[in-house]
Design an enzyme around this catalytic site. Structure first.
Site, PDB file in Angstrom:
ATOM      1  N   GLU A  50     -33.317  34.814  -5.232  1.00  0.00           N
ATOM      2  CA  GLU A  50     -34.626  34.905  -5.895  1.00  0.00           C
ATOM      3  C   GLU A  50     -34.529  34.472  -7.353  1.00  0.00           C
ATOM      4  O   GLU A  50     -33.689  34.967  -8.104  1.00  0.00           O
ATOM      5  CB  GLU A  50     -35.161  36.346  -5.785  1.00  0.00           C
ATOM      6  CG  GLU A  50     -36.517  36.510  -6.454  1.00  0.00           C
ATOM      7  CD  GLU A  50     -37.263  37.782  -6.039  1.00  0.00           C
ATOM      8  OE1 GLU A  50     -36.798  38.510  -5.141  1.00  0.00           O
ATOM      9  OE2 GLU A  50     -38.329  38.034  -6.637  1.00  0.00           O
ATOM     10  N   ASP A  72     -40.206  45.153   0.671  1.00  0.00           N
ATOM     11  CA  ASP A  72     -40.626  46.327  -0.109  1.00  0.00           C
ATOM     12  C   ASP A  72     -41.681  45.929  -1.148  1.00  0.00           C
ATOM     13  O   ASP A  72     -42.206  46.780  -1.873  1.00  0.00           O
ATOM     14  CB  ASP A  72     -39.429  47.052  -0.733  1.00  0.00           C
ATOM     15  CG  ASP A  72     -38.609  46.183  -1.651  1.00  0.00           C
ATOM     16  OD1 ASP A  72     -38.919  44.981  -1.793  1.00  0.00           O
ATOM     17  OD2 ASP A  72     -37.633  46.699  -2.242  1.00  0.00           O
ATOM     18  N   SER A  73     -42.031  44.629  -1.168  1.00  0.00           N
ATOM     19  CA  SER A  73     -43.191  44.187  -1.956  1.00  0.00           C
ATOM     20  C   SER A  73     -44.464  44.834  -1.420  1.00  0.00           C
ATOM     21  O   SER A  73     -45.508  44.774  -2.062  1.00  0.00           O
ATOM     22  CB  SER A  73     -43.310  42.656  -1.926  1.00  0.00           C
ATOM     23  OG  SER A  73     -43.223  42.168  -0.602  1.00  0.00           O
ATOM     24  N   LYS A  79     -32.644  43.952   5.240  1.00  0.00           N
ATOM     25  CA  LYS A  79     -32.262  43.225   4.023  1.00  0.00           C
ATOM     26  C   LYS A  79     -32.019  44.263   2.940  1.00  0.00           C
ATOM     27  O   LYS A  79     -32.726  45.267   2.868  1.00  0.00           O
ATOM     28  CB  LYS A  79     -33.378  42.265   3.601  1.00  0.00           C
ATOM     29  CG  LYS A  79     -33.157  41.592   2.235  1.00  0.00           C
ATOM     30  CD  LYS A  79     -34.063  40.409   2.031  1.00  0.00           C
ATOM     31  CE  LYS A  79     -35.395  40.706   1.405  1.00  0.00           C
ATOM     32  NZ  LYS A  79     -35.351  41.374   0.087  1.00  0.00           N
TER      33      LYS A  79
END
Ligand code: KIV
Length: 271
Positions: free
Chosen positions: A189, A51-52, A120
């Site tokens: 992350e 979704d970046s 994800k």
């Protein structure tokens, strides 16, 4: 140690085997056909339609605005290009948080309409019911813990997560829970190296890090960042493999000046 980089198709089972064999997993984002083709042919194991895309493709400040339809559009283009890598697609913000039935519907739309191989989604215990329901439907799920950008307004900053014991212990519990309910992998992350290493060595499923150090089972970066397309983004964990910003800029300037000087097109470049 086996080298899985030449096998035909990367599946979730292949990733599990790679962890068992001590072979590191490479993962990179892609959002369109042309980049996905190059990345797949270069032998990257997992392609993430992240979704970046909200940031690097659409120019939004956060990942929150991207919609399910837009993710499916990007994912379909990527799937059409990929012959070997496992294609994982992010469930965008607002498509799985309300309840587990909505989460399953969103995951099914991604799988059915894009042809991707897995989804994800961000979160630990709060996302448990949704993840269980998606896995029960036969859809492989990759978890995402640590810095979860869809919660940026809760955190208030993109700084390193789980530095204190309480958050670190929650992350350890959440990662165990994600393994127990059947996730095939977890992205960690921006957390301390030691914590990420501890999680990776205590779990059987592959742990993919971004800003989580070298003690995990694989690494992921946003392709636009590692190719040097965004000069303004320089976190410590980012290694730039190219200065694509300057290369593209030089090429475009030359093209423009060739048009203005009359040197493009030349005799050989016309009919
Ligand atoms: O959306 C994305 O690109 C991601 C990676 C940073 C892991 O989730």
């Amino acid at each position: 140690m086996t080298n899985n980089s030449n096998t035909s198709r990367v599946t979730v089972k292949v990733l599990e085997q790679m962890k068992n064999d001590g072979e590191k997993i490479s993962m990179l984002t892609a959002y369109d056909f042309s980049f996905a083709k190059i990345i797949d042919e270069a032998g990257v194991d997992v392609i993430l339609v992240g979704d970046s895309a909200s940031n690097v493709m659409a120019g939004h400040e956060t990942t929150l605005p991207i919609t399910l339809d837009q993710m499916i559009y990007h994912a379909s283009a990527v799937v059409r290009a990929v012959k070997r890598a496992l294609v994982v697609v992010d469930l965008p913000f607002g498509t799985y948080q309300a309840d587990s039935k909505e989460a399953l519907k969103s995951a099914i739309r991604i799988m059915k309409e894009s042809g991707a191989h897995a989804v994800k989604l961000e979160g630990g215990h709060l996302a448990k019911e949704s993840i269980e329901r998606i896995i029960q439907a036969g859809i492989p799920v990759m978890g995402h813990l640590g810095l979860t950008p869809q919660s940026i307004y809760k955190f208030g900053t993109y700084t390193v997560r789980a530095k204190d014991d309480e958050e670190a212990n929650t992350l350890i519990d959440d990662s165990k829970m994600l393994e127990n309910i059947g996730c095939f992998s977890i992205v960690l992350e921006k957390i301390p190296n030691i914590l990420a290493k501890k999680v990776a060595s205590n779990l059987k499923l592959p742990i993919i890090g971004i800003g989580a150090g070298s003690g995990v089972d694989g690494q992921v970066l946003v392709s636009h960042d590692m190719l040097g397309m965004n000069k303004d983004f320089s976190p410590r964990f980012l290694r730039r493999y190219l200065d694509l910003d300057s290369l593209v800029s030089e090429a475009v300037k030359k093209y423009s000046s060739d048009i203005k000087s009359g040197s493009f097109p030349n005799k050989e470049e016309q009919y």
